[in-house]
Design a protein around this motif. Structure first.
Motif, PDB file in Angstrom:
ATOM      1  N   ARG A 138      23.839  34.309  26.397  1.00  0.00           N
ATOM      2  CA  ARG A 138      24.143  34.703  27.995  1.00  0.00           C
ATOM      3  C   ARG A 138      25.045  33.503  28.288  1.00  0.00           C
ATOM      4  O   ARG A 138      26.040  34.079  29.174  1.00  0.00           O
ATOM      5  N   ILE A 139      24.865  32.317  28.146  1.00  0.00           N
ATOM      6  CA  ILE A 139      25.690  31.190  28.582  1.00  0.00           C
ATOM      7  C   ILE A 139      26.909  31.476  27.924  1.00  0.00           C
ATOM      8  O   ILE A 139      27.877  31.309  28.893  1.00  0.00           O
ATOM      9  N   VAL A 140      27.363  31.575  26.746  1.00  0.00           N
ATOM     10  CA  VAL A 140      28.374  31.993  26.175  1.00  0.00           C
ATOM     11  C   VAL A 140      29.378  33.178  26.995  1.00  0.00           C
ATOM     12  O   VAL A 140      30.438  32.981  27.358  1.00  0.00           O
ATOM     13  N   ASP A 141      28.296  34.220  27.012  1.00  0.00           N
ATOM     14  CA  ASP A 141      28.993  35.295  27.886  1.00  0.00           C
ATOM     15  C   ASP A 141      29.643  35.048  29.022  1.00  0.00           C
ATOM     16  O   ASP A 141      30.628  35.527  29.389  1.00  0.00           O
ATOM     17  N   VAL A 142      28.787  34.454  29.804  1.00  0.00           N
ATOM     18  CA  VAL A 142      29.125  33.979  31.322  1.00  0.00           C
ATOM     19  C   VAL A 142      30.263  33.124  31.142  1.00  0.00           C
ATOM     20  O   VAL A 142      31.315  33.352  32.235  1.00  0.00           O
ATOM     21  N   LEU A 143      30.248  32.006  30.680  1.00  0.00           N
ATOM     22  CA  LEU A 143      31.327  31.071  30.558  1.00  0.00           C
ATOM     23  C   LEU A 143      32.668  31.563  30.079  1.00  0.00           C
ATOM     24  O   LEU A 143      33.976  30.967  30.420  1.00  0.00           O
ATOM     25  N   ASN A 144      32.663  32.563  28.963  1.00  0.00           N
ATOM     26  CA  ASN A 144      33.936  33.238  28.553  1.00  0.00           C
ATOM     27  C   ASN A 144      34.513  33.822  29.793  1.00  0.00           C
ATOM     28  O   ASN A 144      35.785  33.749  30.027  1.00  0.00           O
ATOM     29  N   VAL A 145      33.662  34.585  30.775  1.00  0.00           N
ATOM     30  CA  VAL A 145      34.377  35.366  31.715  1.00  0.00           C
ATOM     31  C   VAL A 145      34.859  34.025  32.834  1.00  0.00           C
ATOM     32  O   VAL A 145      36.274  34.214  33.145  1.00  0.00           O
ATOM     33  N   ALA A 146      34.222  33.475  33.110  1.00  0.00           N
ATOM     34  CA  ALA A 146      34.455  32.007  34.067  1.00  0.00           C
ATOM     35  C   ALA A 146      35.677  31.343  33.837  1.00  0.00           C
ATOM     36  O   ALA A 146      36.274  31.138  34.563  1.00  0.00           O
ATOM     37  N   VAL A 147      35.657  31.078  32.322  1.00  0.00           N
ATOM     38  CA  VAL A 147      36.899  30.306  32.093  1.00  0.00           C
ATOM     39  C   VAL A 147      38.355  31.156  31.638  1.00  0.00           C
ATOM     40  O   VAL A 147      39.398  30.868  32.035  1.00  0.00           O
ATOM     41  N   ILE A 148      38.028  31.992  30.540  1.00  0.00           N
ATOM     42  CA  ILE A 148      39.192  32.908  30.133  1.00  0.00           C
ATOM     43  C   ILE A 148      39.724  33.688  31.450  1.00  0.00           C
ATOM     44  O   ILE A 148      40.865  33.991  31.298  1.00  0.00           O
ATOM     45  N   ALA A 149      38.966  34.461  32.097  1.00  0.00           N
ATOM     46  CA  ALA A 149      39.611  34.931  33.226  1.00  0.00           C
ATOM     47  C   ALA A 149      39.645  34.381  34.823  1.00  0.00           C
ATOM     48  O   ALA A 149      40.357  34.410  35.293  1.00  0.00           O
ATOM     49  N   GLY A 150      38.743  33.456  34.717  1.00  0.00           N
ATOM     50  CA  GLY A 150      38.437  32.848  35.996  1.00  0.00           C
ATOM     51  C   GLY A 150      39.519  31.661  36.126  1.00  0.00           C
ATOM     52  O   GLY A 150      40.019  31.420  37.422  1.00  0.00           O
ATOM     53  N   TYR A 151      39.850  30.901  34.997  1.00  0.00           N
ATOM     54  CA  TYR A 151      40.777  29.892  35.363  1.00  0.00           C
ATOM     55  C   TYR A 151      42.011  30.489  35.652  1.00  0.00           C
ATOM     56  O   TYR A 151      42.931  29.833  36.680  1.00  0.00           O
ATOM     57  N   PRO A 152      42.775  31.610  34.888  1.00  0.00           N
ATOM     58  CA  PRO A 152      44.036  32.192  35.546  1.00  0.00           C
ATOM     59  C   PRO A 152      43.860  32.281  36.920  1.00  0.00           C
ATOM     60  O   PRO A 152      44.704  32.407  37.618  1.00  0.00           O
ATOM     61  N   LEU A 153      42.852  32.935  37.291  1.00  0.00           N
ATOM     62  CA  LEU A 153      42.608  33.557  38.544  1.00  0.00           C
ATOM     63  C   LEU A 153      42.964  32.352  39.336  1.00  0.00           C
ATOM     64  O   LEU A 153      43.457  32.154  40.584  1.00  0.00           O
ATOM     65  N   ALA A 154      42.113  31.239  39.027  1.00  0.00           N
ATOM     66  CA  ALA A 154      42.239  29.968  39.853  1.00  0.00           C
ATOM     67  C   ALA A 154      43.844  29.210  40.026  1.00  0.00           C
ATOM     68  O   ALA A 154      44.040  28.845  40.993  1.00  0.00           O
ATOM     69  N   THR A 155      44.537  29.512  39.056  1.00  0.00           N
ATOM     70  CA  THR A 155      45.782  29.068  38.876  1.00  0.00           C
ATOM     71  C   THR A 155      46.593  29.899  39.916  1.00  0.00           C
ATOM     72  O   THR A 155      47.700  29.534  40.667  1.00  0.00           O
ATOM     73  N   ALA A 156      46.507  31.235  39.980  1.00  0.00           N
ATOM     74  CA  ALA A 156      47.226  32.148  40.939  1.00  0.00           C
ATOM     75  C   ALA A 156      46.875  31.659  42.271  1.00  0.00           C
ATOM     76  O   ALA A 156      47.422  31.753  43.255  1.00  0.00           O
ATOM     77  N   ALA A 157      45.403  31.370  42.572  1.00  0.00           N
ATOM     78  CA  ALA A 157      45.016  30.989  43.795  1.00  0.00           C
ATOM     79  C   ALA A 157      45.760  29.770  44.273  1.00  0.00           C
ATOM     80  O   ALA A 157      46.221  29.472  45.344  1.00  0.00           O
ATOM     81  N   LEU A 158      45.956  28.624  43.216  1.00  0.00           N
ATOM     82  CA  LEU A 158      46.849  27.574  43.534  1.00  0.00           C
ATOM     83  C   LEU A 158      48.097  27.830  44.196  1.00  0.00           C
ATOM     84  O   LEU A 158      48.731  27.166  45.350  1.00  0.00           O
TER      85      LEU A 158
END
Lengths: 125, 515
Positions: B389-409
């Motif tokens: 579960r940890i790996v699954d959650v962090l995968n979404v949060a980093v692989i999809a979440g960080y590009p989202l954060a970049t767009a937000a920047l």
């Protein structure tokens, strides 16, 4: 904690099993060829033992390579990643954690001692 | 090579990958963006116009510095070029007695805003919005923004060792990598992700090897330079050979006027037959003033040390170019320049950027492969679910979440009010808040839905970025197209391409019942 475990396994009689392949490796499932309780010891051997071995061997190389001092030093620093990499791979491919530790510590002591002797004899710039 | 050895290497590949994968993903993502560090800075300061006039910028910069910092110890003027249309000006105050001198040309430290100005093509300082620009990505590449220095250096050190190990063990385990590259594979499930992972690895393998080796090599100069202590009594003795220190003549106390800098510039460029990048003026206003011209690294892999020093009053060449840099200095400069890509002309810079994108995709597909291989085992009641579960959650949060954060920047850069205090930090805070929200989202939502939704939001943010820019910036999308503003068109195209990629991933994941 794991350093303590490693030291204990080094001191335990018959822990260094020479060149025999580790039978546990072959017996366990293909997903984890390393025994679970060994992993922490191997990780520490890779990180700390690898750091020591790579550092001291690079120091020895800087002393003995037939190049100008500055060039030999630069080449030695640039070889450090490769030395560290080899040490890490060794830590995880050795038959047992104690063997991994023994070899890395031996390399560190020998290379470090030789460098120290060279510095005592030849001095530094 | 015994099968035991190969099994151990495979185990090592899997676990270094999954333990350090997210950090390596962030390092790759930010490093790839940092190939366009100056372009991103230019985009994030839309007050800058595209017009370049080097001579006017330089004389304007000198005039500005004469009034702003007449008694500084040194002035530095980074010349405008196609990547950044303004002269970037910084100055160093005189040291008080007993104060240790700052390390010269310290690239890791960004200049404080109170000793920094931009001079445009009319020779006047431009007021731009307060933003870190592309420096954010450069700094995050080894500094992780909010983490204290020591901790982030340790993380980057361990992650880069892990990357080196993962690449080597990956090569050892996939012996028949090149044969496998041409083998037909089913386009679904685990096979798809394995296929993607090896394809991305092989496609840019020389780049992966080069960037990893030079990255670890650079860290070695800072963290494991023990070889220096074997040959030299002090690190300073070694550094003075590798980086010959510029001789600064003592201050005389007599005032003198400065020789025209533009004349010195063209003299230096005639000697090299190449471009200058930076002008450094030490002891300005004094009779001992010197003008040092640094060569532009475009087209030069090992170009460090290519500087010429002139007498600042007479304009005569003081420090001749004849002194060849030592082999040690050349090798060191080559490692740094290869990693940072200073030598790359536009086409090569795009190729490096593309290789970085492929590397980022390689890490992402490897991380997803880990969960997809194990998803079926969840049917087994004895299988440990928490780690999965940890790996699954962090995968979404980093692989999809960080590009989202970049767009937000980028969105924050355009939409935050210009006048708010510490605006640069506010932009980054917006990005991190969005990143935190996508972490929360990937915890509360089922994993497949979280993938679709976080990637979907990232896609929408990137696809609409050109329109946000068109509405809010003077260098908007329509003006770009009519004026052929290459930098802005390039930025728009990259953000559209990123948005389209994320949209395709979100849609195709949404259509299937598994990843």
């Amino acid at each position: 904690m794991s350093i303590y475990a490693a030291a204990r396994s080094l001191l335990a009689p018959g822990s260094c099993q020479g060149g025999q392949p580790n039978k546990d490796v072959l017996k366990s499932s293909p997903r984890s060829p390393l025994r679970k309780r060994d992993v922490a010891s191997r990780v520490c051997a890779a990180f700390f033992g690898g750091y020591g071995a790579a550092s001291t061997v690079s120091m020895l190389l800087a002393r003995v390579m037939p190049l100008a001092k500055a060039d030999a030093t630069t080449v030695a620093i640039l070889l450090t990643p490769i030395l560290y990499l080899l040490a890490i791979l060794w830590a995880f491919s050795a038959a047992s954690p104690s063997r991994a530790w023994a070899v890395l510590v031996a390399i560190t002591v020998i290379a470090g001692g030789m460098t120290y002797a060279f510095i005592l004899m030849g001095g530094r710039l | 090579m015994t099968s035991t050895f190969r099994l151990a290497m495979r185990w090592l590949h899997t676990w270094t990958g999954v333990v350090f994968g997210w950090i390596i993903f962030l390092i790759f993502f930010n490093g790839t963006a940092a190939y366009f560090r100056q372009e991103i800075t230019t985009w994030m300061k839309p007050e800058l116009t595209a017009s370049i006039d080097r001579a006017k910028s330089v004389s304007g910069a000198v005039a500005f510095l004469k009034t702003k910092a007449p008694d500084a110890e040194a002035w530095t003027i980074s010349l405008p070029d196609e990547r950044s249309p303004v002269a970037d000006v910084t100055w160093q105050p005189k040291l008080k007695t007993g104060q240790a001198p700052a390390r010269e040309d310290d690239d890791f430290q960004l200049p404080p805003p109170e000793r920094h100005a931009l001079i445009d093509s009319n020779g006047r300082p431009v007021a731009t919005r307060d933003t870190d620009g592309g420096d954010y990505f450069y700094q995050f590449h080894f500094g992780f923004h909010y983490l204290p220095g020591f901790l982030s250096v340790l993380l980057v050190f361990m992650a880069s060792l892990a990357l080196m190990v993962a690449l080597t063990t990956g090569l050892i385990t996939h012996r028949r990598l090149f044969a496998g590259f041409f083998t037909f594979r089913q386009r679904q499930g685990v096979r798809l992700w394995l296929n993607a992972h090896t394809t991305f690895a092989v496609l840019a393998l020389p780049f992966h090897l080069m960037i990893t080796y030079t990255g670890v090599g650079i860290l070695m100069f800072f963290l494991m330079p023990w070889a220096v202590f074997a040959t030299y009594a002090s690190p300073q003795a070694f550094n003075s050979i590798v980086e010959p220190h510029q001789h600064i003549p003592p201050v005389t106390g007599h005032t003198a006027s400065l020789f025209p800098v533009t004349t010195v510039l063209s003299t230096a460029e005639a000697i090299w037959g190449g471009r200058a990048e930076r002008v450094r003026i030490t002891n300005p206003g004094d009779a001992s003033v010197t003008i040092t011209i640094d060569r532009h690294l475009t087209g030069l892999v090992a170009g460090k040390g290519a500087s010429l020093t002139f007498n600042g009053v007479t304009g005569a060449l003081v420090h001749p170019a004849t002194s060849e840099p030592s082999m040690a200095a050349t090798a060191t400069a080559a490692v740094f320049n290869l990693h940072e890509g200073h030598f790359a002309q536009p086409a090569l810079r795009w190729l490096l950027f593309l290789s970085g994108v492929i590397g980022t995709a390689m890490i992402a597909s490897g991380l997803i492969l880990w969960t997809e291989k194990r998803r079926r085992k969840l049917l087994d009641p004895d299988y440990p679910r928490r780690g999965f579960r940890i790996v699954d959650v962090l995968n979404v949060a980093v692989i999809a979440g960080y590009p989202l954060a970049t767009a937000a920047l980028f969105w924050a850069n355009r939409l935050l009010p210009i006048s708010i205090t510490s605006r640069a930090n506010a932009e980054i805070l917006c990005a991190f808040v969005c990143w935190g929200l996508s972490l929360v989202w990937s915890v509360v939502r089922p994993s497949r839905k979280a993938w679709v939704e976080v990637f979907g939001v990232a896609a929408v943010l990137f696809l609409s970025l050109p329109f946000v820019n068109a509405v809010t910036a003077p260098r908007g999308t329509l003006t770009n197209l009519t004026h052929g503003d290459a930098l802005y068109i390039g930025f728009d195209l990259v953000s559209l391409a990123l948005g389209a990629t994320f949209a395709i991933v979100a849609l195709s994941v949404g259509q299937r019942d598994h990843l």
